[in-house]
Design a protein around this motif. Structure first.
Motif, PDB file in Angstrom:
ATOM      1  N   ASP A 106     -76.385  67.268  12.988  1.00  0.00           N
ATOM      2  CA  ASP A 106     -75.377  66.369  11.944  1.00  0.00           C
ATOM      3  C   ASP A 106     -75.339  66.092  10.682  1.00  0.00           C
ATOM      4  OD1 ASP A 106     -73.405  62.841  12.615  1.00  0.00           O
ATOM      5  OD2 ASP A 106     -73.922  63.937  11.126  1.00  0.00           O
ATOM      6  N   PRO A 107     -75.311  66.688   9.145  1.00  0.00           N
ATOM      7  CA  PRO A 107     -76.048  66.624   8.223  1.00  0.00           C
ATOM      8  C   PRO A 107     -75.461  65.016   7.974  1.00  0.00           C
ATOM      9  CG  PRO A 107     -73.639  67.476   8.305  1.00  0.00           C
ATOM     10  CD  PRO A 107     -73.956  67.663  10.016  1.00  0.00           C
ATOM     11  N   ARG A 108     -74.709  64.814   8.166  1.00  0.00           N
ATOM     12  CA  ARG A 108     -74.790  62.618   7.896  1.00  0.00           C
ATOM     13  C   ARG A 108     -76.036  62.107   8.847  1.00  0.00           C
ATOM     14  NH1 ARG A 108     -68.877  60.934   7.489  1.00  0.00           N
ATOM     15  NH2 ARG A 108     -68.107  63.669   6.342  1.00  0.00           N
ATOM     16  N   SER A 109     -76.634  62.454   9.306  1.00  0.00           N
ATOM     17  CA  SER A 109     -77.953  61.585  10.271  1.00  0.00           C
ATOM     18  C   SER A 109     -79.377  62.566   9.752  1.00  0.00           C
ATOM     19  CB  SER A 109     -77.795  61.309  11.999  1.00  0.00           C
ATOM     20  OG  SER A 109     -77.425  62.440  12.506  1.00  0.00           O
ATOM     21  N   ALA A 110     -79.392  63.576   9.978  1.00  0.00           N
ATOM     22  CA  ALA A 110     -80.351  64.805   9.385  1.00  0.00           C
ATOM     23  C   ALA A 110     -80.710  64.485   8.330  1.00  0.00           C
ATOM     24  CB  ALA A 110     -80.324  65.497  10.164  1.00  0.00           C
ATOM     25  N   ARG A 111     -82.717  64.118   8.469  1.00  0.00           N
ATOM     26  CA  ARG A 111     -82.874  64.930   6.834  1.00  0.00           C
ATOM     27  C   ARG A 111     -83.207  66.295   6.616  1.00  0.00           C
ATOM     28  NH1 ARG A 111     -81.865  60.564   3.789  1.00  0.00           N
ATOM     29  NH2 ARG A 111     -83.624  61.161   2.831  1.00  0.00           N
ATOM     30  N   GLN A 112     -82.879  66.556   7.769  1.00  0.00           N
ATOM     31  CA  GLN A 112     -83.524  67.898   7.989  1.00  0.00           C
ATOM     32  C   GLN A 112     -81.810  69.202   8.963  1.00  0.00           C
ATOM     33  OE1 GLN A 112     -86.461  69.831  10.340  1.00  0.00           O
ATOM     34  NE2 GLN A 112     -87.262  71.058   8.775  1.00  0.00           N
ATOM     35  N   LEU A 113     -81.792  70.246   8.064  1.00  0.00           N
ATOM     36  CA  LEU A 113     -80.549  70.882   8.683  1.00  0.00           C
ATOM     37  C   LEU A 113     -81.181  72.070   8.795  1.00  0.00           C
ATOM     38  CD1 LEU A 113     -77.562  71.583   9.257  1.00  0.00           C
ATOM     39  CD2 LEU A 113     -77.460  72.796   7.143  1.00  0.00           C
ATOM     40  N   LYS A 114     -81.468  72.870  10.571  1.00  0.00           N
ATOM     41  CA  LYS A 114     -81.907  73.544  11.016  1.00  0.00           C
ATOM     42  C   LYS A 114     -81.021  74.672  11.756  1.00  0.00           C
ATOM     43  CE  LYS A 114     -86.745  71.736  12.775  1.00  0.00           C
ATOM     44  NZ  LYS A 114     -87.528  71.675  13.459  1.00  0.00           N
ATOM     45  N   LEU A 115     -80.491  75.235  11.141  1.00  0.00           N
ATOM     46  CA  LEU A 115     -79.981  76.718  11.732  1.00  0.00           C
ATOM     47  C   LEU A 115     -79.941  77.543  12.009  1.00  0.00           C
ATOM     48  CD1 LEU A 115     -77.290  77.087   7.996  1.00  0.00           C
ATOM     49  CD2 LEU A 115     -76.176  76.044  10.029  1.00  0.00           C
ATOM     50  N   ARG A 116     -80.113  77.529  13.759  1.00  0.00           N
ATOM     51  CA  ARG A 116     -80.851  77.586  14.595  1.00  0.00           C
ATOM     52  C   ARG A 116     -79.486  79.724  14.982  1.00  0.00           C
ATOM     53  NH1 ARG A 116     -82.789  73.604  16.159  1.00  0.00           N
ATOM     54  NH2 ARG A 116     -81.765  73.549  18.656  1.00  0.00           N
ATOM     55  N   LEU A 117     -79.321  80.767  14.276  1.00  0.00           N
ATOM     56  CA  LEU A 117     -78.671  81.278  14.856  1.00  0.00           C
ATOM     57  C   LEU A 117     -79.094  82.503  15.132  1.00  0.00           C
ATOM     58  CD1 LEU A 117     -76.931  81.078  10.900  1.00  0.00           C
ATOM     59  CD2 LEU A 117     -76.247  80.179  12.853  1.00  0.00           C
ATOM     60  N   ALA A 118     -80.050  82.326  16.084  1.00  0.00           N
ATOM     61  CA  ALA A 118     -80.956  83.826  16.471  1.00  0.00           C
ATOM     62  C   ALA A 118     -80.241  84.512  17.830  1.00  0.00           C
ATOM     63  CB  ALA A 118     -82.709  83.035  16.237  1.00  0.00           C
ATOM     64  N   ASN A 119     -80.157  83.155  18.103  1.00  0.00           N
ATOM     65  CA  ASN A 119     -79.363  83.705  19.733  1.00  0.00           C
ATOM     66  C   ASN A 119     -77.848  83.428  19.527  1.00  0.00           C
ATOM     67  OD1 ASN A 119     -81.544  83.188  21.386  1.00  0.00           O
ATOM     68  ND2 ASN A 119     -81.623  81.704  21.410  1.00  0.00           N
TER      69      ASN A 119
END
Lengths: 278, 111
Positions: free
Chosen positions: A14-27
């Motif tokens: 959630d970009p409004r609450s997280a300080r970091q965006l992790k896009l885990r698209l591996a699977n």
């Protein structure tokens, strides 16, 4: 973000609450244009909030290939300054991509996208589909530049004939203030309590956040035209989502209303249009 | 009544582009004028184009009448809908509409 056939958003992206965006698209082994538009919306939001971004590229060759064909690599480099290391795609492999991911800063950015779309759509037999798509590009692009208070992105792909027939997908998304905030900041005539309510208002003919008489025709007309051609429109904003198609039943609507609370947030608004053209 | 001819550019699909185009083309006051709006060059007529154009020409600049020409049936619908939404139906007319040719359909029947 993980997935096995379907795209699933983790709570922590959630970009409004997280300080970091992790896009885990591996699977993730499946991407459609709609899913990519949702990812793009999250990415742009995180980039504009100066959040740290990390992207794990898909291991699946097909998913990887689709992102490459859409120019995802260049887009991420431009927006977030990151290198996704996606495979290099030959020119002959991008015939299904009508418009790669294109950033829209103002209305004047829509003209070159329209030219590209028109040139690439010349092979589409159904004239009504061509008109519907270019009309959708202008109207939805205008909504981004006028209401989102942020840049947007447009992309289009053609899905060649399969069991569902040939169709063109167009997606326009942004990482702006979203529909609900747009209504609340606008004329103050409408006060949607939820993102779902805001979408319901936005899809109505002659309802606009500006509150001005005669406004609010664009999205409603795009929906009218697309569903009239047996196509589909998906509107997603914040934690709300609404799917519109001609054969959409009351049962489907109730299901969506029930699911509305559990739909993960996207930053801004995503509008996805699918027009059959075969 | 004096008339003023306007030719729409190829691509003005959004309200801000319509406004920029008309502000560059128009004198400030259109009172007692009939505006002939030729839409033949327009590639993608959108609802926003007609709504903004009619708003500026009739509501803001006071044109007596706007005659929209060379428009497809769908574009006619947009223009007439906007006129109705703004309660200015009596001031908007369509001339020289593009007729959709049904030759292909007749050919099918002729087989």
């Amino acid at each position: 973000m993980t997935g096995s056939g379907r795209l699933i958003f983790d709570r922590d992206v959630d970009p409004r609450s997280a300080r970091q965006l992790k896009l885990r698209l591996a699977n993730t082994d499946y991407f459609g244009l709609y899913e990519v538009a949702c990812i793009v919306s999250c990415l742009m939001g995180a980039a504009s909030d100066s959040h740290a971004i990390s992207i794990e590229a898909p291991r699946d060759a097909g998913a990887n290939n689709f992102l490459s064909r859409l120019g995802f690599d260049d887009f991420v480099r431009e927006v977030a300054g990151l290198d996704c290391m996606l495979p290099v795609i030959g020119h002959q492999d991008v015939s299904d991509v009508l418009v790669p991911l294109n950033v829209i800063h103002s209305s004047s950015d829509l003209q070159p996208i329209q030219d590209l779309l028109e040139t690439r759509l010349s092979g589409v037999k159904l004239a009504q589909a061509r008109v519907a798509l270019t009309e959708a590009l202008w109207e939805l692009g205008a909504n981004v530049t006028e209401h989102a208070k942020a840049s947007g992105v447009a992309a289009a792909v053609v899905q060649r004939a399969n069991r569902k027939g040939e169709h063109v997908d167009l997606a326009i998304c942004d990482a702006g203030i979203g529909l609900r905030e747009s209504f609340l900041r606008g004329s103050r005539r409408y006060h949607p309590a939820t993102d779902h309510e805001a979408i319901e208002l936005a899809i109505k003919y002659l309802v606009s956040s500006s509150g001005e008489q005669g406004r609010g025709q664009g999205l409603a007309t795009v929906i009218e035209e697309t569903t009239g051609l047996s196509g589909q429109v998906i509107v997603r904003s914040g934690s709300g989502r609404r799917t519109l198609s001609r054969d959409y039943s009351v049962k489907d609507a109730l299901k969506v209303a029930h699911m509305a609370a559990s739909v993960p947030r996207v930053r801004g608004t995503v509008v996805y249009v699918r027009v059959p053209c075969g | 009544m004096t008339s003023l001819s306007l030719k729409a550019p190829e691509s003005v699909g959004t309200r801000d582009l319509v406004r920029m185009w008309l502000e560059a083309e128009l004198t400030s006051d259109l009172r007692d004028l009939t505006v002939e709006l030729d839409c033949s060059p327009l590639k993608t007529p959108t609802p926003s184009f007609f709504d903004e154009a009619l708003k500026i020409l009739i509501e803001e600049r006071g044109a007596q009448r706007v005659t929209v020409s060379h428009v497809s049936p769908r574009a006619q619908l947009f223009a007439l809908r906007s006129a109705a939404n703004r309660d200015i139906q009596g001031k908007v007319a369509i001339s020289d509409p593009i007729v959709v040719r049904r030759r292909a359909i007749w050919r099918l029947f002729a087989r």
